[in-house]
Design an enzyme around this catalytic site. Structure first.
Site, PDB file in Angstrom:
ATOM      1  N   HIS A   1       0.680  -1.252  -0.015  1.00 35.47           N
ATOM      2  CA  HIS A   1      -0.043   0.071  -0.019  1.00 35.47           C
ATOM      3  C   HIS A   1       0.972   1.117   0.076  1.00 35.47           C
ATOM      4  CE1 HIS A   1      -2.934  -3.059   1.414  1.00 35.47           C
ATOM      5  NE2 HIS A   1      -3.770  -2.110   0.973  1.00 35.47           N
TER       6      HIS A   1
ATOM      7  N   ASP B   1      -4.833  -5.671  -7.993  1.00 36.19           N
ATOM      8  CA  ASP B   1      -5.044  -5.070  -6.641  1.00 36.19           C
ATOM      9  C   ASP B   1      -5.078  -3.501  -6.986  1.00 36.19           C
ATOM     10  OD1 ASP B   1      -4.910  -4.525  -4.301  1.00 36.19           O
ATOM     11  OD2 ASP B   1      -3.343  -5.763  -3.717  1.00 36.19           O
TER      12      ASP B   1
END
Length: 337
Positions: free
Chosen positions: A182, A251
């Site tokens: 992230h 993702d």
């Protein structure tokens, strides 16, 4: 004729659709919506939100991250699920009991999410915990590839019992790196042979049972210098060597781990060229708009197959099911301990 959907999956700003979002969802490149914690108040509100989305585009795929443990966006009006590591610990004392419990947990999750109007949760996590990844950690069923394969397989069977698709993540395994994709691009320096012997085991074992797969924003330089989600080599292995025939979801392309692939439009192009069917673009509306335009004319046939195809269970009548009452009580108790 197989229904097609646009390749882009978006997020929303809050718990209710606004007019700008209604217009955005009509864009032909949009194929689905993912809900986050900011979109969720309780189960009834989520059901109403899903109904409002379907009034705009009834064919869209509606999704959520509802793994259990710390990754459970919806907490009010549904069962509080323990982490997968907590379920995995049951295996040490009673393997068959743990396997049945994981199947029951998958069934209950599928029933509750379907009752809320959703088509799927991005679960289960197939990453093998190596004790170094804080972002995976207790989201994994454990540190044994064989146990992860067995318990995740039972969870998948439970989802299928409930009529819900199962999406494995994060191919070929995010459990061996400390960095969080992230916030940065992790690099896993292990050899391909090491990955085959450990992290790839659950993905190989369950490739024929899974309906969807999500690759990791991780580089494995022994095999390819590109992150797995942008790698024709990794996604080619998934299709050819592992025989996976379902939907490949990128993702989130707005994660820092994806930023090395260029602008949002460039990331979208590379992910599609690598073999992704559906692109997640979240928490960055301008990036989403750029990707929508970059994907003009692109469609996916696989994604539409993941829509929930049964009559949806009645969320308000779930307590009338003896199995739901039994599993609910057990999982709530495990989540609390």
């Amino acid at each position: 004729m197989t229904q097609t959907l646009g390749p882009v999956m978006l997020d929303l700003e809050g718990p209710r659709l606004n007019r700008e979002e209604e217009a955005l969802l009509r864009h032909p490149s949009v194929g689905g919506v993912i809900l986050f914690g900011r979109n969720v108040e309780d189960a009834v509100q989520v059901r109403e939100l899903c109904q409002s989305i379907r009034r705009v585009r009834p064919e869209l795929l509606l999704t959520i991250d509802q793994e259990g443990g710390r990754v459970q966006r919806l907490r009010q009006g549904v069962t509080r699920l323990p982490s997968m590591a907590r379920l995995g610990r049951e295996y040490e004392a009673a393997p068959e009991v743990a396997r049945r419990l994981c199947q029951d947990a998958g069934w209950l999750l599928g029933m509750e999410m379907a009752g809320c109007g959703l088509d799927l949760s991005f679960a289960p996590v197939l990453d093998v915990d190596s004790g170094v990844s804080s972002v995976i950690g207790d989201r994994s069923f454990g540190g044994s590839p064989e146990v992860v394969s067995e318990l995740a397989g039972a969870f998948v069977a439970g989802l299928h019992e409930a009529g819900m698709a199962a999406v494995g993540k994060h191919f070929p395994g995010h459990g061996g790196v400390a960095a969080d994709s992230h916030h940065e691009l992790p690099v896993d320096e292990r050899s391909l042979a090491s990955l085959r012997a450990r992290d790839l085991v659950p993905f190989s074992a369950l490739a024929s049972q899974l309906d969807g797969m999500m690759p990791a924003h991780v580089v494995y330089p022994d095999f390819d210098h590109r992150p797995a989600g942008f790698s024709p080599a990794w996604l080619g292995m998934l299709r050819e060597s592992l025989g996976f025939k379902g939907t490949i979801f990128s993702d989130d392309l707005s994660m820092d781990g994806a930023s090395t692939a260029g602008t949002p439009a460039e990331r979208a192009r590379l992910a599609l060229e690598a073999g992704c069917d559906t692109l997640l673009v979240c928490n960055d509306r301008q990036a989403a708009l750029d990707v929508l335009e970059a994907c003009h004319g692109q469609v996916s046939k696989r994604t539409a197959r993941l829509r929930y195809a049964r009559s949806r269970p009645d969320l308000d009548a779930m307590g009338a099911l003896a199995r739901w009452r039994r599993v609910h009580a057990r999982l709530e108790a495990m989540a609390a301990d």
